[in-house]
Design a protein around this motif. Structure first.
Motif: not given
Lengths: 259, 215
Positions: A80, A84, A87-88, A94, A100, A102, A116, A160, B116, B118-126, B129, B134
């Motif tokens: 993990e 992470n 991926r950063q 997509f 997002f 919200h 991050l 983003r 959603q 997936e996009a967050a994980r792609t940015l590097g969020l755990s 997170q 999200v």
């Protein structure tokens, strides 16, 4: 390690039970290179792209970014942390934007850098303003995604991803879900990135775009790379019959669509 | 209809309505806690934890709440659980409604588009997170109205504790019938008070839903 390729995919293989989606694919991408992956649906091109950041893990094989293996086999916690961090460095865009809903445009862009990289709100705001200016979305900074057109959403999604300052950008059919008249604005942003020498791997159905922007085109079919080379060769003088058939069909559809 | 009688006894019914409100608030709070834990269990990475969550839901939704309440209140002392009627009512009904809320919350969480996370994980969020920042904020918005349905059912469901003699609205109505022989007036009065509580709660839920609605 100057001789190490920037991105290296080695013997990528992926199967869902009996169904082999990727059959021993190996390829490399140099720093600053812009590569298009084309092919019929079901050819495995999206799966390959999604394997690069381990979103769709490979059954076997390696993905290596600057000498570091992305899809390392590690105990859960260590994996993990590792993934992470990887991926950063790898931005992804997509087909369906996946903004997002919200969060405002600004918050969509600032969330990951704040969370991050520990950016302060002021720094993150400045970053968001820069990135949104880059994709021509400054005016909509405090809008919600639902208040934007598809093309605008996709441009925000690109901003983003860029806000994390990635080394590599992956585009998974970034314009496929857009109305035809909105495709161009997204293509323009991608062209701009190309001019700035961002390394990009682009899964696309748009042959014109691939031909005009990309350094190399990879044609996939049935889970293998059938042919690859500069666009001038792959599009004008494809050596493989499967490539020829695909391009003929695709051109026919394109002509149909243009009527 | 005996209006004079209603006017004479309604203050006692109001007192009982306060108990009904207290029961409702406490059972709903406990239900929300159980629901959140249940939903987390149902969505766990670990199959055994998922099994526990599923077992909780099927047991508590698969048996009458009244039986659960009786087991706890009348059967409890036999296995060393001593609760007064109010405590048994809160715990019994709270855990029961929690099973329904588990499914409501789980449903809201899984209906957030997978892209959603997936996009967050792609940015590097755990995973955590991505869930907190999200998925959950979107799921919360989706679950307000269906939780409102659970809450509505629960307020009415507090009437069950009359069966273990908690002095709330329904029990009070029954008690006054014993002395007045006017079931029509007494149950009607109780019913009107339930309606008022439920209407106010419903308005509050609609307000909450509107407040967090996205443009």
């Amino acid at each position: 390690m100057t001789d190490t390729p920037f991105v290296q995919i080695r013997h990528a293989q992926k199967a869902y039970g009996e169904l082999e989606v990727l059959k021993d694919i190996s390829l490399t991408v140099e720093r600053g290179e812009i590569v298009a992956i084309i092919g019929p649906s079901g050819s495995g091109k999206s799966t390959l792209l999604r394997a690069i950041n381990d979103l769709d893990p490979l059954t076997s094989g390696e993905v290596i970014l600057e000498g570091v293996q992305v899809n390392k086999q590690l105990p859960h916690r260590q994996y993990e942390k590792h993934i992470n961090e990887m991926r950063q460095q790898i931005g992804m865009v997509f087909q369906h934007f996946n903004l997002f809903p919200h969060l405002t445009v600004r918050e969509n862009v600032t969330m990951a850098p704040k969370l991050l990289k520990g950016l302060s709100s002021a720094d993150a705001d400045k970053l968001a303003e820069e990135q949104l200016a880059h994709v021509g979305m400054s005016e909509r900074i405090d809008y919600y995604p639902s208040q934007l057109s598809g093309g605008q959403k996709q441009r925000v999604a690109i901003a983003r991803a860029l806000a994390m300052k990635p080394k590599l950008m992956l585009f998974d059919e970034a314009t496929s879900a857009l109305d035809p008249e909105l495709v161009e604005e997204v293509n323009l942003v991608m062209k701009k990135l190309a001019e700035e020498h961002m390394t990009m791997i682009i899964v696309t159905h748009e042959m014109d775009f691939a031909a005009s922007v990309c350094d190399r085109v990879i044609f996939m079919d049935g889970g293998v790379v059938v042919e690859e080379g500069p666009p001038s060769v792959v599009f004008q003088n494809p050596t493989q019959e499967r490539t020829q058939n695909f391009l003929r069909k695709h051109l026919a559809q394109y002509a149909e669509g243009a009527k | 209809m005996d209006i004079d009688l209603i006017l004479r006894v309604y203050p006692y019914f109001l007192e009982a309505a306060v108990v009904t409100v207290e029961l409702s608030v406490l059972t709903i709070l406990l239900g929300l806690i159980c629901g959140a834990l249940g939903a987390a269990a149902r969505l766990s990475r670990f199959s055994f934890v998922r099994f526990l969550g599923a077992a909780y839901v099927s047991v508590f939704r698969g048996t009458p709440a009244l039986i659960q309440l009786f087991i706890l209140y009348f059967g409890g002392p036999q296995i060393g659980i001593q609760l007064d009627a109010f405590e048994a009512g809160v715990i019994g009904l709270g855990v029961n409604i929690g099973a329904y809320m588990t499914e409501t919350m789980r449903g809201a969480i899984i209906s957030v588009d997978h892209g959603q996370a997936e996009a967050a994980r792609t940015l590097g969020l755990s995973r955590v997170q991505a869930f907190q920042k999200v998925v959950l904020p979107q799921a919360m918005r989706l679950m307000i109205r269906p939780l409102g349905v659970n809450i509505n059912a629960q307020i009415k469901g507090t009437a069950l504790v009359a069966a273990i003699s908690v002095v709330e609205l329904t029990y009070t109505a029954q008690r006054y019938i014993g002395s007045t022989y006017k079931p029509f007036e007494m149950f009607l009065l109780a019913g009107v008070l339930y309606l008022i509580i439920i209407t106010i709660t419903g308005k509050f839920i609609s307000y909450l839903d509107r407040r967090v609605r996205l443009p």
